[in-house]
Design an enzyme around this catalytic site. Structure first.
Site, PDB file in Angstrom:
ATOM      1  N   LYS A 116       0.818  -1.216   0.000  1.00 34.28           N
ATOM      2  CA  LYS A 116       0.000   0.000   0.000  1.00 34.28           C
ATOM      3  C   LYS A 116       0.844   1.254   0.000  1.00 34.28           C
ATOM      4  O   LYS A 116       0.438   2.271  -0.553  1.00 34.28           O
ATOM      5  CB  LYS A 116      -1.003  -0.005   1.166  1.00 34.28           C
ATOM      6  CG  LYS A 116      -2.059  -1.078   0.992  1.00 34.28           C
ATOM      7  CD  LYS A 116      -3.432  -0.676   1.481  1.00 34.28           C
ATOM      8  CE  LYS A 116      -4.438  -1.701   0.981  1.00 34.28           C
ATOM      9  NZ  LYS A 116      -5.723  -1.677   1.634  1.00 34.28           N
ATOM     10  N   LYS A 198      -3.453 -10.612  -6.736  1.00 34.44           N
ATOM     11  CA  LYS A 198      -4.780 -10.931  -6.192  1.00 34.44           C
ATOM     12  C   LYS A 198      -5.834  -9.996  -6.770  1.00 34.44           C
ATOM     13  O   LYS A 198      -5.541  -8.849  -7.114  1.00 34.44           O
ATOM     14  CB  LYS A 198      -4.757 -10.919  -4.651  1.00 34.44           C
ATOM     15  CG  LYS A 198      -5.002  -9.582  -4.019  1.00 34.44           C
ATOM     16  CD  LYS A 198      -5.348  -9.683  -2.532  1.00 34.44           C
ATOM     17  CE  LYS A 198      -5.776  -8.280  -2.104  1.00 34.44           C
ATOM     18  NZ  LYS A 198      -6.308  -8.086  -0.820  1.00 34.44           N
ATOM     19  N   LYS A 201     -10.219  -4.668  -5.236  1.00 33.08           N
ATOM     20  CA  LYS A 201     -11.168  -3.628  -5.631  1.00 33.08           C
ATOM     21  C   LYS A 201     -10.459  -2.319  -5.954  1.00 33.08           C
ATOM     22  O   LYS A 201     -11.032  -1.431  -6.563  1.00 33.08           O
ATOM     23  CB  LYS A 201     -12.232  -3.433  -4.557  1.00 33.08           C
ATOM     24  CG  LYS A 201     -11.717  -3.133  -3.178  1.00 33.08           C
ATOM     25  CD  LYS A 201     -12.829  -3.301  -2.147  1.00 33.08           C
ATOM     26  CE  LYS A 201     -12.259  -3.353  -0.749  1.00 33.08           C
ATOM     27  NZ  LYS A 201     -13.031  -4.062   0.227  1.00 33.08           N
TER      28      LYS A 201
END
Ligand code: ATP
Ligand code: LTN
Length: 333
Positions: A116, A198, A201
């Site tokens: 992130k 993966k 969203k």
């Protein structure tokens, strides 16, 4: 009477829910709830969501959407509380105590933090870094035995267990040390465009994920475009990550084992297989979407669900927090 085992899990209202969230987490919550063997606490992890900057208006919409989807997917708020994390202040309070018992070194090893912070280079905030201590607080507050999550959360669960043990050793037995519950099939649904990543969203390419609220046309289109390999056999194997991913999606939707899926599509080619996967996904999503639309018409009901959920969750959480505060040595107010 013996007390039931406890479950806690959460999903962040950080955007529209994907098939990965459903298969890796939500669907299993519904199954575990059905067994009646557990007291479950289902949380919308909104405190976690602001580790990435949110537009308030979108954030509110995502939060209500996720609540409605929890129920639409089959969680029963009459049986088990569904609540917003921000409505139960004990999460932030315990999180501080745990943060003071978490090492910088441990947090720096978290792959989600590394990922992130690469994605949001303009906002590598301290919350993004200490997020696992908050997640540990979520779990330990409820003395959860079991935490059903996708495989990407394993590292955070390990840290939670370490923190529980560390606190128990330093201050005497306080927390239950929880176990993860990671599904055998579908623990890591992969991106349809890059089967090494993966499904997420927050992926900028919308063809890489299926949303629970995608229309049947969109589902068919995205699965048709899913990256596979140059072969034609529906089976597992070297270089077949794309097909394997579609096989696990199909297996999750239909309950068939991967062996059964291989047998079903022997000699049939990718076109027929992809059409069957799309059908199975649409069949699963259609009733969920209908129920979601109904629920979104009934905001009063949704409000009643999250208010009573927070009341029940707060009572359980307050007991653990009081114990922790006492053991740490804070003067009783
Ligand atoms: P983001 O992409 O914003 O990081 P996310 O899609 O990973 O978010 P979370 O709210 O972080 O969603 O995850 C909610 C739950 O869904 C967790 O239990 C997580 O393990 C599970 N999950 C998320 N993505 C997948 C996936 N691709 N396959 C299986 N499980 C998943
Ligand atoms: N970090 C989780 C969401 C989450 C969670 C939790 C999951 C927050 N608190 C407690 C299980 C238990 C994620 O999926 N990113």
């Amino acid at each position: 009477m013996e007390e039931k085992k406890r479950i806690l899990s959460g999903i962040q209202p950080s955007g529209a829910l994907t098939l990965g969230n459903y298969v890796g987490a939500l669907r299993n919550w519904v199954e575990l709830q059905k067994t009646d063997e557990y007291d479950c606490y289902f949380m919308l992890a909104d405190l976690h969501t602001i580790t990435v900057r949110q537009e308030a208006k979108d954030f509110r919409k995502n939060a209500m959407d996720l609540l409605a989807l929890f129920i639409a997917c089959g969680l029963d708020p009459e049986k088990n509380p569904i609540f917003f994390q921000s409505h139960v202040p004990a999460h932030a309070q315990l999180s501080w105590v745990l943060t003071c018992n978490t090492y910088m070194g441990e947090l720096s090893r978290m792959t989600q933090f590394k990922d992130k912070s690469q994605k949001h280079t303009g906002n590598i905030n301290a919350g993004l870094f200490t997020y696992p201590s908050l997640m540990a607080a979520d779990i330990l507050l409820y003395q959860a035995d079991l935490v059903p999550v996708g495989a990407d959360q394993n590292q955070h669960l390990e840290l939670t267990r370490d923190l529980a043990n560390r606190f128990n050793n330093a201050y005497s037995e306080t927390f239950k040390v929880p176990e993860g519950y990671i599904p055998k099939v579908g623990a890591r649904v992969m991106s349809l465009q890059d089967p090494m990543q993966k499904m997420s969203k927050s992926d900028p390419n919308e063809n890489s994920y299926i949303l629970l609220l995608d229309s049947p046309d969109a589902v068919v289109r995205k699965i048709k475009r899913a990256v596979t390999d140059s072969g034609s056999e529906v089976r597992r194997g070297e270089g077949k990550a794309g097909i394997e991913n579609l096989m696990s999606i199909y297996s999750a939707m239909t309950g068939k084992s991967l062996e059964e899926v291989e047998a079903e599509f022997e000699g049939k080619g990718y076109g027929i297989f992809k059409a069957a996967v799309a059908d199975a996904v649409v069949e699963t999503l259609t009733p969920i979407q209908a129920r979601y639309r109904e629920l979104m018409e009934n905001k009063d009901y949704l409000q009643q669900v999250y208010r009573s959920g927070a009341e029940i969750a707060s009572r359980t959480a307050a007991k653990t927090l009081a114990k922790v505060y006492r053991k740490v040595g804070f003067i009783q107010p």
